[in-house]
Design a protein around this motif. Structure first.
Motif, short mmCIF file in Angstrom:
data_model
loop_
_atom_site.label_atom_id
_atom_site.label_comp_id
_atom_site.label_asym_id
_atom_site.label_seq_id
_atom_site.Cartn_x
_atom_site.Cartn_y
_atom_site.Cartn_z
N VAL A 214 0.84 -1.21 0.00
CA VAL A 214 0.00 0.00 0.00
C VAL A 214 0.87 1.25 0.00
CG1 VAL A 214 -1.69 1.32 1.32
CG2 VAL A 214 -1.94 -1.16 1.12
N VAL A 215 1.85 1.30 0.90
CA VAL A 215 2.71 2.49 0.98
C VAL A 215 3.54 2.63 -0.29
CG1 VAL A 215 4.58 3.57 2.27
CG2 VAL A 215 2.75 2.39 3.50
N ASN A 216 4.02 1.53 -0.84
CA ASN A 216 4.76 1.60 -2.10
C ASN A 216 3.88 2.16 -3.22
OD1 ASN A 216 7.42 0.80 -1.63
ND2 ASN A 216 6.87 -1.36 -1.59
N VAL A 218 1.36 4.23 -2.87
CA VAL A 218 1.20 5.67 -2.63
C VAL A 218 2.47 6.42 -3.05
CG1 VAL A 218 0.88 7.42 -0.84
CG2 VAL A 218 -0.47 5.33 -0.79
N LEU A 219 3.64 5.86 -2.74
CA LEU A 219 4.90 6.51 -3.12
C LEU A 219 5.05 6.60 -4.64
CD1 LEU A 219 7.35 4.95 -0.50
CD2 LEU A 219 6.44 7.27 -0.53
N ARG A 220 4.69 5.54 -5.35
CA ARG A 220 4.77 5.58 -6.82
C ARG A 220 3.81 6.63 -7.38
NH1 ARG A 220 5.03 -0.12 -6.21
NH2 ARG A 220 2.80 -0.27 -6.61
N HIS A 221 2.63 6.70 -6.78
CA HIS A 221 1.66 7.70 -7.23
C HIS A 221 2.20 9.11 -7.01
CE1 HIS A 221 -2.23 9.54 -8.04
NE2 HIS A 221 -2.16 10.17 -6.88
N ARG A 222 2.86 9.34 -5.88
CA ARG A 222 3.43 10.66 -5.61
C ARG A 222 4.52 11.01 -6.60
NH1 ARG A 222 3.27 13.58 -1.34
NH2 ARG A 222 5.54 13.88 -1.29
N ARG A 223 5.37 10.04 -6.94
CA ARG A 223 6.43 10.31 -7.91
C ARG A 223 5.85 10.63 -9.28
NH1 ARG A 223 9.16 6.02 -5.14
NH2 ARG A 223 8.35 4.52 -6.67
N ASP A 224 4.84 9.88 -9.68
CA ASP A 224 4.23 10.12 -10.99
C ASP A 224 3.51 11.46 -11.05
OD1 ASP A 224 5.20 7.67 -11.71
OD2 ASP A 224 3.30 6.61 -11.45
N GLU A 225 2.99 11.90 -9.92
CA GLU A 225 2.27 13.17 -9.88
C GLU A 225 3.19 14.35 -9.60
OE1 GLU A 225 -1.03 13.75 -10.35
OE2 GLU A 225 -1.27 11.65 -10.96
N ASN A 226 4.50 14.08 -9.48
CA ASN A 226 5.46 15.14 -9.15
C ASN A 226 5.06 15.90 -7.90
OD1 ASN A 226 7.15 14.64 -11.43
ND2 ASN A 226 5.68 15.74 -12.73
N ALA A 227 4.73 15.15 -6.85
CA ALA A 227 4.28 15.75 -5.60
C ALA A 227 5.44 16.51 -4.95
CB ALA A 227 3.77 14.66 -4.66
N PRO A 228 5.10 17.47 -4.07
CA PRO A 228 6.15 18.24 -3.38
C PRO A 228 7.12 17.34 -2.62
CG PRO A 228 4.00 19.25 -3.06
CD PRO A 228 3.76 17.94 -3.73
N ARG A 229 8.41 17.64 -2.73
CA ARG A 229 9.43 16.81 -2.10
C ARG A 229 9.54 17.05 -0.60
NH1 ARG A 229 13.01 14.74 -5.75
NH2 ARG A 229 13.58 13.46 -3.95
N GLU A 230 8.87 18.07 -0.09
CA GLU A 230 8.99 18.38 1.34
C GLU A 230 8.47 17.27 2.23
OE1 GLU A 230 9.10 22.20 -0.87
OE2 GLU A 230 7.88 20.38 -0.93
N LEU A 231 7.57 16.43 1.70
CA LEU A 231 6.99 15.34 2.49
C LEU A 231 7.75 14.03 2.32
CD1 LEU A 231 3.16 15.96 1.93
CD2 LEU A 231 4.51 16.49 3.95
N TYR A 235 7.33 10.42 4.48
CA TYR A 235 6.95 9.14 3.88
C TYR A 235 8.04 8.09 4.06
CZ TYR A 235 2.53 10.50 1.78
OH TYR A 235 1.22 10.87 1.59
N ASP A 236 9.30 8.52 4.04
CA ASP A 236 10.39 7.57 4.30
C ASP A 236 10.27 7.03 5.73
OD1 ASP A 236 11.39 7.92 1.78
OD2 ASP A 236 12.90 9.41 2.38
#
Length: 334
Positions: A214-216, A218-231, A235-236
Motif C-alpha cells: 500500500v505504501v509503495n 502511494v509513493l509511486r503515485h506521488r512520484r508520478d504526480e510530481n508531488a512536493p518533495r517536502e513530504l 513518507y520515508d
C-alpha cells in the motif's frame, strides 16, 4: 447510520467545515483548496451517487463497501484508491468453552479515494477518525503541501495502531515465557495461551504484511504526480515504520513457534520424570512383596515360626528399600 464530516483548507488554514454533501465536487474543483470528506458507515446508494458525480471507479466503490477486503492500493484514471485496516487488541475477550479461543484482534476498515487536491475517506464506525484529524491539526503547517499530508496522516495513524497491537502481543508472549517454566502452571493453560498468541498473530499479519504494498503504491503515485518533495522525509519514516512492524510480527511468530515446541519438549520431559518416579516407587514396593512372598513359603527357613524371623525379614525389606531409594535419588529419578 451514515454520517459525514468535512474540512477545507487553503494554504494550511481551515476555511470551511461540514459543508453540504452536495458541494463536494465544487470544492474538489478548486485548485487552491485542500478538501477532506469523511463518510462513516456508508450505504450503497450514497456511494453510488457520489461515484456518478466524481467518476469514481465502480470496482473501488465495491471494495469500499465490502465488509472484508484485502489491504490494497490501486490507481485509476481520475483518482487513487486504497483500503487498509487499523488494529486493536481486545484484552478483555474471554474464551468460550463451546467455541474455543476467542478472536482478540479487532480490525477497523478505512478506505480512501485520493484526488489531486482532496481525500474522501470511507470507514467503519470503529475507526477513530478523530485521531487522524488531530494529527492533521497538530501538523497543519504540512497541509500547504497538498493531499500528500492528508494521506500521510491517515496511513501513519493506521501503522501506529499496528505498533500498539504488536506491543500488546509482545507483552503477552513475554508473560507466557514466564509461565512456561513454572512447574505449578496448568499445562492446558499454557497450551491455550500459546494457541491464542499464534491465532492473534495470524490475524494481525493479514493486515500488516500488505501495508508495504500500500505504501509503495502511494509513493509511486506521488512520484508520478510530481508531488512536493517536502513530504519525502515523512513518507520515508512511514515506510520505515511499516518495515519495522512487519519484522516485529515475523519475529513474534518465530518466538511463538519456539514457545510451542519448547512446551512440547517440557511436557515430554515431565512425562519422563513421572515415569521414572513411578518406576522407582514400583521397584521399592516390589522389595517387600518379594521378601514377604519368599519367606511365606511352606518350608522351614532360618527363623521359621520364630519372632526373630519376622524381625529378620522386616530388616531385609527396610535395608533393600533404603538402598534402592538412595540409588534412585542419585540418578535424579526421585
Amino acid at each position: 447510520m451514515t454520517t459525514t464530516r468535512s474540512r477545507v483548507w487553503r494554504d494550511g488554514k481551515e476555511v470551511a467545515r461540514d459543508f453540504p454533501f452536495e458541494q463536494i465536487s465544487d470544492h474538489l474543483a478548486q485548485k487552491d483548496e485542500l478538501t477532506w470528506v469523511d463518510i462513516c458507515a456508508p450505504d450503497h446508494e450514497l456511494l453510488e451517487n457520489l461515484a456518478g458525480e466524481l467518476s469514481l471507479e465502480p470496482l473501488a466503490v465495491e471494495d469500499a463497501l465490502a465488509r472484508i477486503e484485502r489491504p490494497k492500493a490501486l490507481r485509476y484514471a481520475s483518482h487513487m484508491f486504497f483500503t487498509v485496516y487499523a488494529a486493536e487488541i481486545d484484552t478483555d475477550a474471554a474464551d468460550d468453552p463451546a467455541d474455543g479461543v476467542a478472536d482478540r484482534v479487532m480490525m477497523h476498515k478505512v478506505s480512501a479515494f485520493i484526488f489531486h487536491n482532496g481525500v474522501i475517506t470511507v470507514r467503519s464506525p470503529e475507526f477513530d477518525i478523530d485521531d487522524v484529524l488531530q494529527r492533521w491539526e497538530d501538523n497543519s503547517d504540512l497541509l500547504r503541501y497538498g493531499v500528500g499530508a492528508l494521506t500521510h496522516g491517515l496511513l501513519d495513524a493506521v501503522v501506529d495502531s499496528h505498533f500498539t497491537a504488536v506491543q500488546v502481543l509482545d507483552d503477552a508472549i513475554e508473560d507466557l515465557e514466564d509461565v512456561l517454566f513454572d512447574e505449578s502452571a496448568v499445562g492446558n493453560r499454557v497450551q491455550r495461551a500459546t494457541y491464542r498468541a499464534r491465532k492473534d498473530l495470524v490475524d494481525l499479519r493479514r493486515i500488516v504484511l500488505p501495508m508495504r504494498e500500500v505504501v509503495n503504491g502511494v509513493l509511486r503515485h506521488r512520484r508520478d504526480e510530481n508531488a512536493p518533495r517536502e513530504l519525502d522525509a515523512s513518507y520515508d519514516d512511514l515506510y520505515d515504520h511499516v518495515l519495522r512492524v512487519t519484522e516485529w510480527t515475523e519475529s513474534l511468530r518465530d518466538m511463538v513457534s519456539a514457545l510451542f515446541e519448547t512446551n512440547l519438549s517440557l511436557q515430554d520431559s515431565r512425562l519422563n520424570n513421572v515415569m521414572k518416579k513411578l518406576t522407582s516407587w514400583a521397584a521399592i514396593i516390589a522389595v517387600p512383596t518379594a521378601v514377604t512372598g519368599y519367606f511365606g513359603q511352606n518350608v522351614p527357613y532360618p527363623g521359621f515360626d520364630q519372632w526373630w524371623g519376622f524381625l529378620l525379614s522386616s530388616g531385609v525389606i527396610v535395608l533393600l528399600g533404603a538402598i534402592l531409594y538412595v540409588v534412585f535419588r542419585r540418578k535424579n529419578w526421585l
